[in-house]
Write a protein that holds these residues in place. Sequence first.
Motif, PDB file in Angstrom:
ATOM      1  N   PHE A  14      31.267  35.263  29.861  1.00 41.94           N
ATOM      2  CA  PHE A  14      32.707  34.697  30.655  1.00 41.94           C
ATOM      3  C   PHE A  14      33.451  36.087  31.241  1.00 41.94           C
ATOM      4  O   PHE A  14      33.846  35.983  32.195  1.00 41.94           O
ATOM      5  N   GLY A  15      33.634  36.881  30.268  1.00 43.92           N
ATOM      6  CA  GLY A  15      34.352  38.195  30.568  1.00 43.92           C
ATOM      7  C   GLY A  15      33.758  38.909  31.765  1.00 43.92           C
ATOM      8  O   GLY A  15      34.395  39.283  32.717  1.00 43.92           O
ATOM      9  N   LYS A  16      32.332  38.781  31.956  1.00 44.68           N
ATOM     10  CA  LYS A  16      31.651  39.755  33.039  1.00 44.68           C
ATOM     11  C   LYS A  16      31.790  38.947  34.270  1.00 44.68           C
ATOM     12  O   LYS A  16      32.187  39.316  35.292  1.00 44.68           O
ATOM     13  N   TYR A  17      31.375  37.381  34.260  1.00 41.61           N
ATOM     14  CA  TYR A  17      31.558  36.805  35.542  1.00 41.61           C
ATOM     15  C   TYR A  17      32.961  36.779  35.979  1.00 41.61           C
ATOM     16  O   TYR A  17      33.314  36.904  37.311  1.00 41.61           O
ATOM     17  N   VAL A  18      34.092  36.456  35.204  1.00 47.40           N
ATOM     18  CA  VAL A  18      35.453  36.564  35.517  1.00 47.40           C
ATOM     19  C   VAL A  18      36.075  37.784  36.203  1.00 47.40           C
ATOM     20  O   VAL A  18      36.827  37.833  36.906  1.00 47.40           O
ATOM     21  N   SER A  19      35.721  38.702  35.432  1.00 46.66           N
ATOM     22  CA  SER A  19      36.449  40.279  35.697  1.00 46.66           C
ATOM     23  C   SER A  19      35.675  40.511  37.138  1.00 46.66           C
ATOM     24  O   SER A  19      36.618  40.922  37.954  1.00 46.66           O
ATOM     25  N   LEU A  20      34.463  40.336  37.455  1.00 45.95           N
ATOM     26  CA  LEU A  20      33.788  40.815  38.575  1.00 45.95           C
ATOM     27  C   LEU A  20      34.441  40.144  39.698  1.00 45.95           C
ATOM     28  O   LEU A  20      34.714  40.597  40.782  1.00 45.95           O
ATOM     29  N   ASN A  21      34.422  38.539  39.732  1.00 45.11           N
ATOM     30  CA  ASN A  21      34.655  37.869  40.515  1.00 45.11           C
ATOM     31  C   ASN A  21      36.758  37.966  40.802  1.00 45.11           C
ATOM     32  O   ASN A  21      36.810  38.131  42.013  1.00 45.11           O
ATOM     33  N   MET A  22      37.162  38.537  39.918  1.00 46.58           N
ATOM     34  CA  MET A  22      38.711  38.601  39.898  1.00 46.58           C
ATOM     35  C   MET A  22      38.907  40.082  40.712  1.00 46.58           C
ATOM     36  O   MET A  22      39.798  40.016  41.626  1.00 46.58           O
ATOM     37  N   LEU A  23      38.183  40.785  40.562  1.00 44.23           N
ATOM     38  CA  LEU A  23      38.153  42.162  41.205  1.00 44.23           C
ATOM     39  C   LEU A  23      37.867  41.928  42.765  1.00 44.23           C
ATOM     40  O   LEU A  23      38.450  42.676  43.638  1.00 44.23           O
ATOM     41  N   GLY A  24      36.973  41.172  42.942  1.00 38.68           N
ATOM     42  CA  GLY A  24      36.416  40.785  44.308  1.00 38.68           C
ATOM     43  C   GLY A  24      37.476  40.004  44.997  1.00 38.68           C
ATOM     44  O   GLY A  24      37.963  40.284  46.077  1.00 38.68           O
ATOM     45  N   MET A  25      38.015  38.928  44.451  1.00 35.18           N
ATOM     46  CA  MET A  25      39.067  38.349  44.917  1.00 35.18           C
ATOM     47  C   MET A  25      40.421  38.943  45.368  1.00 35.18           C
ATOM     48  O   MET A  25      41.325  38.877  46.157  1.00 35.18           O
ATOM     49  N   LEU A  26      40.673  40.132  44.166  1.00 35.09           N
ATOM     50  CA  LEU A  26      41.828  40.737  44.372  1.00 35.09           C
ATOM     51  C   LEU A  26      41.666  41.697  45.866  1.00 35.09           C
ATOM     52  O   LEU A  26      42.491  42.054  46.388  1.00 35.09           O
ATOM     53  N   GLY A  27      40.375  42.119  45.602  1.00 35.40           N
ATOM     54  CA  GLY A  27      40.086  43.053  47.232  1.00 35.40           C
ATOM     55  C   GLY A  27      40.300  42.382  48.279  1.00 35.40           C
ATOM     56  O   GLY A  27      40.945  42.892  49.317  1.00 35.40           O
ATOM     57  N   VAL A  28      39.878  40.976  48.195  1.00 28.34           N
ATOM     58  CA  VAL A  28      39.880  40.296  49.614  1.00 28.34           C
ATOM     59  C   VAL A  28      41.330  39.922  49.842  1.00 28.34           C
ATOM     60  O   VAL A  28      42.068  39.829  51.081  1.00 28.34           O
ATOM     61  N   SER A  29      42.198  39.574  48.847  1.00 31.77           N
ATOM     62  CA  SER A  29      43.619  39.312  49.031  1.00 31.77           C
ATOM     63  C   SER A  29      44.458  40.596  49.324  1.00 31.77           C
ATOM     64  O   SER A  29      45.489  40.330  50.114  1.00 31.77           O
ATOM     65  N   CYS A  30      44.193  41.565  48.921  1.00 36.07           N
ATOM     66  CA  CYS A  30      44.708  42.692  49.016  1.00 36.07           C
ATOM     67  C   CYS A  30      44.681  43.251  50.498  1.00 36.07           C
ATOM     68  O   CYS A  30      45.497  43.967  51.143  1.00 36.07           O
ATOM     69  N   TYR A  31      43.684  42.942  51.340  1.00 35.21           N
ATOM     70  CA  TYR A  31      43.527  43.138  52.940  1.00 35.21           C
ATOM     71  C   TYR A  31      44.788  42.598  53.494  1.00 35.21           C
ATOM     72  O   TYR A  31      45.362  42.868  54.560  1.00 35.21           O
ATOM     73  N   ILE A  32      45.237  41.236  53.214  1.00 33.77           N
ATOM     74  CA  ILE A  32      46.168  40.367  53.626  1.00 33.77           C
ATOM     75  C   ILE A  32      47.545  41.215  53.138  1.00 33.77           C
ATOM     76  O   ILE A  32      48.334  41.284  54.086  1.00 33.77           O
ATOM     77  N   LEU A  33      47.665  41.677  52.034  1.00 31.40           N
ATOM     78  CA  LEU A  33      48.782  42.448  51.484  1.00 31.40           C
ATOM     79  C   LEU A  33      48.914  43.818  52.202  1.00 31.40           C
ATOM     80  O   LEU A  33      50.159  44.142  52.820  1.00 31.40           O
ATOM     81  N   ALA A  34      47.552  44.438  52.577  1.00 33.03           N
ATOM     82  CA  ALA A  34      47.672  45.691  53.581  1.00 33.03           C
ATOM     83  C   ALA A  34      48.191  45.413  54.837  1.00 33.03           C
ATOM     84  O   ALA A  34      48.927  46.043  55.467  1.00 33.03           O
ATOM     85  N   ASP A  35      47.838  44.112  55.507  1.00 34.49           N
ATOM     86  CA  ASP A  35      48.138  43.890  56.685  1.00 34.49           C
ATOM     87  C   ASP A  35      49.794  43.722  56.737  1.00 34.49           C
ATOM     88  O   ASP A  35      50.374  44.414  57.742  1.00 34.49           O
ATOM     89  N   THR A  36      50.293  42.973  55.965  1.00 33.54           N
ATOM     90  CA  THR A  36      51.609  42.958  55.806  1.00 33.54           C
ATOM     91  C   THR A  36      52.487  44.361  55.651  1.00 33.54           C
ATOM     92  O   THR A  36      53.310  44.543  56.329  1.00 33.54           O
ATOM     93  N   PHE A  37      52.049  45.172  54.598  1.00 32.46           N
ATOM     94  CA  PHE A  37      52.568  46.530  54.476  1.00 32.46           C
ATOM     95  C   PHE A  37      52.403  47.217  55.813  1.00 32.46           C
ATOM     96  O   PHE A  37      53.649  47.878  56.168  1.00 32.46           O
TER      97      PHE A  37
END
Length: 462
Positions: A14-37
């Motif tokens: 569970f920790g492996k699947y969740v942490s890897l996917n959260m890191l990926g989703m964080l990366g995807v969402s951060c590009y929107i935050l980067a756009d805003t910044f």
Amino acid sequence: MQEMSVDKNLFKKFGKYVSLNMLGMLGVSCYILADTFFIANGVGAEGIAALNLVIPVIQILNGLGLMIGMGAATRFSLTRAVEPKEVVNARATVAFALSVLLSLVFVAIGLFFARPLSSFLGAEGDILDLAESYMRIITLFAPFFMLNFFIQCFVRNDRDPGLAMRGMVIGSLSNIVLDYIFIYPFGWGMEGAAIATVISPIVSLAVMSLHFTSGKNQFAFVNWTQLRQKLSSSRIREEMGTVMTLGLPTFFSELSLGIIVLVFNYLLLSVSGTVAVSAYAIITNLSIVVTALFNGLAQGAQPLISFAYGEGGLEESGEPRDVRRLFRYGIVSSLGMAVVMYTGIVVFREPIAALFNNENNAELTRIAVQGLVLYFAAYPFIGLNIFISNSLSAINKPVQAFVITLLRGILLVVPVTLVLAHYFGMTGIWLSAPVFEALTAVVAVAFWKNRHSRRNVLVKRG
């Protein structure tokens, strides 16, 4: 002792699947935050207001991509153990084609309707020009966004969450770097931010394509002749319906934010004008990052819950034991994340607002600081709702999952926000999010407690 070892192994997975996917989703969402910044500092308050006005369209695009990807990948995980490989591959191919067809709708928007749609969303004057240019570029490249979500979901469900994470993170990092280059040295403004954004899914797809050349993949796309040998025309239509049904909770989870943004933009424009929308843009884009973490947790757990439901041994309740354990892990993780993130937002609310306010607009800071504290009080309930909704979909209960996402995405948002805005003004607008998410959480918990109905025949007969 053996049961404790099984529990430990399950938690580790569970920790492996969740942490890897959260890191990926964080990366995807951060590009929107980067756009805003970068837009806030390179274009100004009008730029981030324009970005916030087109976010509902972006959320619909993302939601449709995830709907097909999550629906098809969930179907894949539920049936791979009980269906011939050729049939499973044919189904994946149908879903892929559906994703391409839906993306063409957005291409048409980019070609013919970018300006009138931007105007409909509330953009005027210079903001209209900025919103139109950003929306046109994003929608013209919609096929890459939708296929990126599709491949990401399948690679993760095909037991390669690490590669899915690397694809998402590398694509997002490329966007952040290109944002800086295109907005500052090149001076391309909003167009530069949009171009950097559309390059991101192309890079991500290139990275994840390695899954199909590594020999690890358990599924592969089939040609038209093979598809028709395995599925009739009626079965193809049925499969499209099944995929969309399974993916609807994910779609409405994404759509809910778009609708919230649309309603809030309308009310804030009427209460305080463009400055309030610019302040809300800060909250919106930070909210996308936080929501992405909750979605990453839920979507990371989805393959494990689906595997357990489709393959595991049953308890007396009729449900695999591991489903209950995985759900408990997810709920505790979600609530823990919510407490930590809300504490950080409250403590650092003023520095967060200052990051996106290079013009030192005091009114923008005041509105943003108040909004951060009140709006983000919703996040313990949001995390709960997202995880329960995705878990119900993962065990093939899409109707209950759909009701949850419908409540928090449409049915409660408008009436609660309008009523609170009428009586409490801007404070009521911010407080509406915790209220409608808390009401939805009551329903979500009730659905999960009453999930022990007859197991859906979809798992058994495909």
